[in-house]
Write an enzyme that holds these catalytic residues in place. Structure first.
Site, PDB file in Angstrom:
ATOM      1  N   HIS A 365      37.283  31.437  64.900  1.00 52.49           N
ATOM      2  CA  HIS A 365      36.136  33.015  63.914  1.00 52.49           C
ATOM      3  C   HIS A 365      36.521  32.270  62.898  1.00 52.49           C
ATOM      4  O   HIS A 365      35.374  33.223  62.449  1.00 52.49           O
ATOM      5  CB  HIS A 365      38.019  33.915  64.169  1.00 52.49           C
ATOM      6  CG  HIS A 365      37.921  35.091  63.948  1.00 52.49           C
ATOM      7  ND1 HIS A 365      38.719  35.397  62.507  1.00 52.49           N
ATOM      8  CD2 HIS A 365      37.243  36.219  64.260  1.00 52.49           C
ATOM      9  CE1 HIS A 365      37.707  36.720  62.253  1.00 52.49           C
ATOM     10  NE2 HIS A 365      37.287  36.803  63.234  1.00 52.49           N
ATOM     11  N   CYS A 366      37.056  30.806  62.345  1.00 51.85           N
ATOM     12  CA  CYS A 366      36.197  31.232  61.188  1.00 51.85           C
ATOM     13  C   CYS A 366      34.841  30.393  60.668  1.00 51.85           C
ATOM     14  O   CYS A 366      34.198  30.462  59.954  1.00 51.85           O
ATOM     15  CB  CYS A 366      37.573  29.227  60.555  1.00 51.85           C
ATOM     16  SG  CYS A 366      39.360  30.032  60.748  1.00 51.85           S
ATOM     17  N   VAL A 367      34.951  29.486  61.951  1.00 60.75           N
ATOM     18  CA  VAL A 367      33.275  29.060  61.755  1.00 60.75           C
ATOM     19  C   VAL A 367      32.159  29.839  62.174  1.00 60.75           C
ATOM     20  O   VAL A 367      30.732  29.659  62.981  1.00 60.75           O
ATOM     21  CB  VAL A 367      33.682  27.822  62.397  1.00 60.75           C
ATOM     22  CG1 VAL A 367      34.549  26.712  62.045  1.00 60.75           C
ATOM     23  CG2 VAL A 367      33.745  27.701  64.465  1.00 60.75           C
TER      24      VAL A 367
END
Length: 381
Positions: A365-367
């Site tokens: 989700h972060c990337v």
């Protein structure tokens, strides 16, 4: 590879970027439109996407010996997403060919630009839609999670995403990151105080002022605040590692069962808040829990690395699929797969090895980030 906290100490003398880069000033000359309260709203992630985004921005100054492994993991994520929806990959001009080798060209578009790192969720635009179906892109002035890392290029990315997508550019005065935002698309948000009510982002803002700005920019009527924890990771505990909306009224929460983890008490405090919370429409939340693996595969990425982020909750919901991590713990991986399959019955759960990215304290989700479907994309300025 040094841990991310080691890197923060190493580059502390390099992050004294000017106020223009930190606050979003000096960006490309896009028109800035003020948000009218109640006009814009952020859709839930599970709503239909127009496309997804990835920043192919790993560099050796940050990732050292892990750089090639991170690039390969980004490629696996991009190719998996592209099976279900278009992907736009941002990359440096000199790395266009390398990015194509890893990410492919099928259902993928490329935009070349300057990048500092890979965290597209935090550096990209936060999309909203108005009542006429028009697309807006909110810029929360990425400042390297409180000047912890170089970010002069990444601070410009939200504005570039707005320009690339023909969205109306909406710049807030608040400083924050997309990983700190979780919404149900119907007026309820979940946030951590540690990442938003923090002097390293918003020193002169009260909690009331922060909450009102988030409500105005994202079309929220209620925010459920979780305490989070400051200083344990580079992002000061983003909500996307702790609680996610599956749909309105239904939440999946991280529950850390390792008594030695600082998240052991934190996740229990969060769970207590969520179980007693109601959403903007007064519904009591239905809360499911997912726990990190206790026996992840042993590798160079997690050996003596306190920043290794083995969290199943940091998944990405796209058209027709959920792109989620696996960590080599057969029992825990299977439990996470089964729960996500149950919670998202109309989507295929795709699990990927992202250990190299987890080594830097982040996840899928972060990337990634995404552009929601909007019926009108080209806007009158």
């Amino acid at each position: 590879m040094s841990t991310r906290r080691d890197f923060i100490r190493q580059v502390s003398v390099l992050v004294s970027v000017g106020a223009a880069a930190s606050s979003g000033l000096g960006l490309m000359p896009l028109p800035v439109h003020a948000a009218t309260q109640g006009r814009w709203r952020m859709p839930e992630e599970g709503d239909r996407h127009e496309r997804a985004f990835i920043a192919f921005g790993a560099q050796e100054a940050i990732w050292e010996d892990f750089t090639a492994d991170v690039q390969a993991a980004l490629g696996r994520i991009a190719r998996s997403i592209a099976r279900y929806e278009p992907v736009t990959v941002f990359c440096r001009p000199q790395e266009r060919s390398l990015a194509e080798q890893h990410c492919g060209t099928s259902n993928i578009a490329y935009v070349t630009t300057g990048l500092d790192d890979i965290w597209m969720r935090d550096t990209g635009a936060n999309f909203v839609i108005d009542g006429q179906g028009r697309l807006g892109a909110v810029d929360f002035n990425f400042n390297g999670w409180g000047d912890k890392q170089q970010h002069d290029n990444d601070a410009r990315l939200a504005a570039q995403v707005a320009d690339t997508t023909d969205a109306r550019y909406l710049r807030s005065e608040l400083v924050g990151e997309g990983g700190g935002i979780e919404v149900d698309g119907h007026g309820t948000g979940i946030m951590t105080e540690s990442s938003w009510i923090n002097r390293n982002r918003n020193p002169d803002w009260s909690k009331t002022e922060v909450e009102q700005e988030l409500k105005d920019r994202l079309g929220l009527r209620k925010i459920i605040w979780l305490p989070g924890i400051k200083g344990k990771d580079i992002a000061d505990a983003h909500v996307d590692f702790y609680a996610r909306f599956v749909k309105p009224g239904v939440v999946i929460a991280n529950l850390d069962n390792d008594p030695e983890s600082y998240d052991y008490k934190v996740t229990r405090a969060h769970l207590d808040i969520l179980k007693n919370a109601t959403d903007a429409d007064g519904r009591k939340l239905q809360v499911h829990t997912v726990s990190p693996p206790l026996n992840p595969r042993k590798s160079q990425f997690n050996r003596n690395n306190p920043d290794f982020a083995a969290g199943y909750i940091n998944y990405f919901v796209i058209n027709g699929a959920v792109i989620a991590p696996e960590f080599g713990d057969e029992t825990a991986d299977a439990k996470a797969f089964d729960l996500l399959s149950e919670l998202y019955p109309d989507r295929e759960v795709v699990q990927l090895n992202i250990d190299a990215i987890s080594a830097g304290g982040g996840g899928i989700h972060c990337v990634t980030s995404h552009q929601p479907y909007a019926s009108v994309l080209l806007l009158d300025q």
